[in-house]
Each structure stands twice: as C-alpha cells, then as structure tokens.
Motif scaffolding. Structure first.
Motif, PDB file in Angstrom:
ATOM      1  N   ARG A   2       0.847  -1.203   0.000  1.00 31.41           N
ATOM      2  CA  ARG A   2       0.000   0.000   0.000  1.00 31.41           C
ATOM      3  C   ARG A   2       0.877   1.246   0.000  1.00 31.41           C
ATOM      4  O   ARG A   2       1.723   1.427   0.862  1.00 31.41           O
ATOM      5  CB  ARG A   2      -0.930   0.026   1.196  1.00 31.41           C
ATOM      6  CG  ARG A   2      -1.852   1.269   1.182  1.00 31.41           C
ATOM      7  CD  ARG A   2      -2.939   1.237   2.237  1.00 31.41           C
ATOM      8  NE  ARG A   2      -3.952   0.240   1.979  1.00 31.41           N
ATOM      9  CZ  ARG A   2      -4.999   0.410   1.175  1.00 31.41           C
ATOM     10  NH1 ARG A   2      -5.144   1.534   0.513  1.00 31.41           N
ATOM     11  NH2 ARG A   2      -5.883  -0.551   1.029  1.00 31.41           N
ATOM     12  N   ILE A   4       0.849   5.547  -0.054  1.00 28.56           N
ATOM     13  CA  ILE A   4      -0.012   6.606   0.446  1.00 28.56           C
ATOM     14  C   ILE A   4       0.486   7.968   0.004  1.00 28.56           C
ATOM     15  O   ILE A   4       1.700   8.234   0.023  1.00 28.56           O
ATOM     16  CB  ILE A   4      -0.162   6.542   1.982  1.00 28.56           C
ATOM     17  CG1 ILE A   4      -1.271   7.493   2.451  1.00 28.56           C
ATOM     18  CG2 ILE A   4       1.161   6.805   2.695  1.00 28.56           C
ATOM     19  CD1 ILE A   4      -1.751   7.215   3.867  1.00 28.56           C
ATOM     20  N   SER A  78       0.269   1.715   5.785  1.00 26.60           N
ATOM     21  CA  SER A  78       0.894   1.802   4.464  1.00 26.60           C
ATOM     22  C   SER A  78       2.301   1.227   4.506  1.00 26.60           C
ATOM     23  O   SER A  78       2.904   1.106   5.561  1.00 26.60           O
ATOM     24  CB  SER A  78       0.947   3.264   4.017  1.00 26.60           C
ATOM     25  OG  SER A  78      -0.358   3.778   3.906  1.00 26.60           O
TER      26      SER A  78
END
Length: 184
Positions: A2, A4, A78
């Motif tokens: 992930r 961000i 994240s």
C-alpha cells in the motif's frame, strides 16, 4: 503493498501523477493499493478536477479518505509514502512523519521533497513531473525483498531522528546564535 499520498490535491504537488502512476502500476501489480488523504477545492484550477478523482475511485485505482485529523493510522497501514511534488516548498510534513514511523519514501527530486530521501537507502527519488519514473519507482519498491523494505524503513527512521528531530533543529539554531549576535 500500500502506497499513500497525503497532501492537498494540488496539481503541482503531483496528485495527478500519483493517480496516473497508480493506474499503470495496478495493470502490472493487481494487489498494489493506493491511498489518498487530503483536501480539494472544487472550481480552483490549481487543484485536481473532481471528475478525475471520482474516476480513479470508481475504477478502484485509489482509496480516498478526504481530510482526516490523525494521519498516523493511515501511515501505519501503508508500506511506502509518496510525495511527487514539484511545488516549491519546505520539507513536507508527510515525509517526515512517514520517515519517523519507519516507512520508505518515494519523492520527487525537487526542493523540499528530496531532503529526507537518500536514493536507494530509504527510498527513491524521481525527476519532477515524470510519471513513468514514478511508476517505475513504485514497481521497484514492490519488487524489493522484504529485507530491503525493512532496511529502507529503518533507514528512514534513522534519517528522521538524526536530521529532522526537534532537538536536532533546535541545536542547529543555537549553534548559529553566536555568529548572529556578533554581527549586530
């Protein structure tokens, strides 16, 4: 994995590049996730047009959380913070916060954003306004080993503590005071 982006959705902060790169990376890496936190102003030409954000959300390219009071849980969830800004600014708080939380960084090689990133050590620098370089850095991060990602996170924490901690900044100011006082 992930990624961000945290910041106002201003075009010169690279939000459009982030979304375009995310769209392309997702074609190659289906499990990659891309989060966005930040404010927008509808009708202001400096900001990302709402339809572009809506399209990216609808197409499942990004998760958009709007403005939030506390970004720490989002950074913690994240794997890498991204700041593709060429906006002439100081060091973005998001990069310092992410580094202090031990997150690797991807940033534009631009004034302010380059300072907390050591290329290949705690993240990657990309030329400003270069979507292809940004997506290649994201893919490079995705393909890095778990050990390399962990090392980069530890290096980010080290950089945050040794170069950007409040005590370090205060010590730098205090060291300059004698020279300032003798000039007057």
């Amino acid at each position: 994995i992930r990624f961000i982006y945290i910041g106002r959705l201003v075009l010169s902060k690279g939000i459009r590049l982030y979304i375009e790169a995310a769209r392309n990376v997702k074609l190659l890496c289906k499990n990659a996730k891309f989060s966005i936190i930040g404010d927008t102003i509808v009708g202001n030409s400096a900001f990302l047009p709402p339809n572009e954000l809506e399209d990216a959300i609808r197409d499942s390219v990004v998760d958009y959380y709007g403005s939030v009071e506390d970004v720490k849980p989002y950074i913690a969830a994240s794997d890498c913070a991204v700041a593709p800004s060429w906006y002439r600014e100081g060091v973005p708080r998001v990069l310092l916060e992410a580094a202090s939380m031990g997150k690797p960084l991807i940033a534009a090689d631009s004034v302010g954003t380059r300072e907390p990133v050591e290329e290949g050590v705690n993240g990657f620098l990309v030329p400003p306004r270069d979507r292809e370089a940004l997506q290649n850095a994201m893919i490079r991060f995705i393909n890095a080993s778990q050990d390399e990602k962990k090392r980069m996170g530890l290096e980010s924490r080290r950089i945050a503590m040794t170069r950007f901690s409040v005590s370090f900044v205060i010590d730098m100011y205090l060291a300059q005071l004698p020279a300032i006082m003798t000039d007057n």
